[in-house]
Design a protein around this motif. Sequence first.
Motif, short mmCIF file in Angstrom:
data_model
loop_
_atom_site.label_atom_id
_atom_site.label_comp_id
_atom_site.label_asym_id
_atom_site.label_seq_id
_atom_site.Cartn_x
_atom_site.Cartn_y
_atom_site.Cartn_z
N GLU A 178 29.69 -36.63 -8.27
CA GLU A 178 28.60 -37.40 -8.86
C GLU A 178 29.04 -38.86 -9.01
O GLU A 178 30.02 -39.17 -9.69
N THR A 212 27.97 -41.55 -10.65
CA THR A 212 28.04 -42.15 -11.98
C THR A 212 29.28 -41.68 -12.73
O THR A 212 29.95 -42.46 -13.42
N TYR A 227 29.95 -48.64 -5.44
CA TYR A 227 28.69 -49.08 -4.86
C TYR A 227 28.45 -50.56 -5.15
O TYR A 227 28.80 -51.08 -6.22
N LYS A 270 20.86 -51.69 -0.74
CA LYS A 270 21.93 -50.80 -1.18
C LYS A 270 23.34 -51.29 -0.87
O LYS A 270 24.31 -50.87 -1.49
N GLY A 296 23.43 -35.62 -3.69
CA GLY A 296 24.32 -36.44 -4.50
C GLY A 296 24.59 -37.80 -3.92
O GLY A 296 25.11 -38.69 -4.61
N ASN A 297 24.23 -38.02 -2.63
CA ASN A 297 24.45 -39.33 -2.01
C ASN A 297 23.20 -40.19 -2.25
O ASN A 297 22.20 -40.07 -1.54
N LYS A 298 23.26 -41.05 -3.26
CA LYS A 298 22.11 -41.83 -3.67
C LYS A 298 21.67 -42.83 -2.60
O LYS A 298 20.47 -43.09 -2.44
N ARG A 299 22.63 -43.40 -1.89
CA ARG A 299 22.25 -44.37 -0.86
C ARG A 299 21.46 -43.68 0.24
O ARG A 299 20.44 -44.20 0.71
N GLU A 331 19.81 -40.90 -0.03
CA GLU A 331 18.53 -40.47 -0.61
C GLU A 331 17.52 -41.63 -0.55
O GLU A 331 16.36 -41.44 -0.16
N TYR A 332 17.97 -42.81 -0.93
CA TYR A 332 17.10 -43.98 -0.89
C TYR A 332 16.68 -44.29 0.55
O TYR A 332 15.49 -44.55 0.82
N THR A 360 14.09 -41.93 1.78
CA THR A 360 12.79 -42.18 1.15
C THR A 360 12.07 -43.35 1.82
O THR A 360 10.87 -43.29 2.09
N ALA A 391 17.36 -32.43 0.21
CA ALA A 391 18.77 -32.59 -0.13
C ALA A 391 19.47 -31.24 0.03
O ALA A 391 18.95 -30.22 -0.42
#
Length: 446
Positions: free
Chosen positions: A131, A133, A151, A224, A292-295, A297-298, A301, A318
């Motif tokens: 995670e 964060t 990041y 990002k 879990g990979n926010k970049r 995921e963005y 999207t 995901a």
Amino acid sequence: DVKFSYSLYGDPAVASARSNYVENMIHTNGKFDVNKAITVVNDTTIIFHFTHKYPQRLFHLNLSPIPKHIYRNADRATLRSNPANEDPVGGGPYYVAKWIRQQEITLASNERCKLPAPGVLENVVARVITEPTTRLTELKKGTVDLMWPVYPEDVDELQRDYPDIRLETLPPRGYEYIGWANIDFDQYRESNGKKIVPHKLFGDKRVRQALTYAIDRYSIMKAKLKEYGEIAVSDISPIFRWALNNELKPYPYNPDYAQELLSKAGWSDTDGDGILDKNGVKFEFTLHYNAGNKRREYACTVAQENLKQVGIKVKIEAVDPVVFFDKIGNKELDAFMAGFSVGLAIDPTDRWGDIHNPFNNTGFSHPRVDELINLALHSDSNAEAAPFWKDLQFILHQEQPCTFMYWIKDIVGVNRRLKNTNINVLGPLDRMWEWRIGDPQGYATY
């Protein structure tokens, strides 16, 4: 051990992803001949016999040795699942003292190490923290001494509020991409790799080109990665300046031209529902990424919304990271966002060579690509190889086997109490046996 190891790497039964490392050593009757290719002179001298000169020879001598006394009688076809793998043996500065899968690895200094030397630190613990964060919090608290990637959106806060943390940037050796199944993966798997037919959605290069034109890669990268990214043209890293085809330019964001290409490929909205179709097939698919990979995921999207504008319906899913990468390797995902880290020598054989290669995750095949890779790898020098690599980039640029997104300059966060780090193109862990722990305020130069 070294000679034995190369006998494994070159054995078809092992099916090593690095089997191409021995293809330019001596073969007999079409098979790698370890006894002719490798001569052990004494305990400290070994001779490798190549069939010709080429730039990557030293890199191809860099495969990890495997202990012969442990694997001598192992079944080579099932080597990956051998129980001995759970208790790795080595002779380097550190040895594995404890391994808790998916949690942490504890390395202990190996006092018997002679090359180069035992690790200065008594222990180094590598923790798996999926995670983002939580990873960042551990770095801030000082419970983690080195962490990457940091990041870009976290850089300002770290530089402003955490003076005991310094940040370093790695040269771009890793890129992210959206993979498109160039072939029908279902038929490929059901036929054990014998049936190769174009994918119903992504089999036409005009469609793949359209997908790249339709996705606003630049806005994703700026959002990002900020200044820590570079739009990708192919998978030849910018660190190889001598090999780059600078005449190629990244595909711009151009949804109108994307629609034109899709139309030329036979896709249109015949029923007025807003989704393109062809021969009764709707242009809709699921785009997967590792959970879990926010970049990513963005990015998925944004891609979803971009593709909707040109008449393509995308669902985003995901997937647990372990399952995700297994599925990619088994050619089970038709569309996915992933990344790849390149080596220190150009050798894309495992990605764009044989369609059955383990990292050819898109099922891309092109006869001229195979020829160019072979010509480049058999060149006597980088100067001689460069034109072949540039031609390869031209073909990849035209074919778009995947949408090359961007190269990433990973940011490494280091607690200043950790001394003697050597973060460079080799990665954050280079010469880690020299690491020391000291006063975080006692630094002079880094």
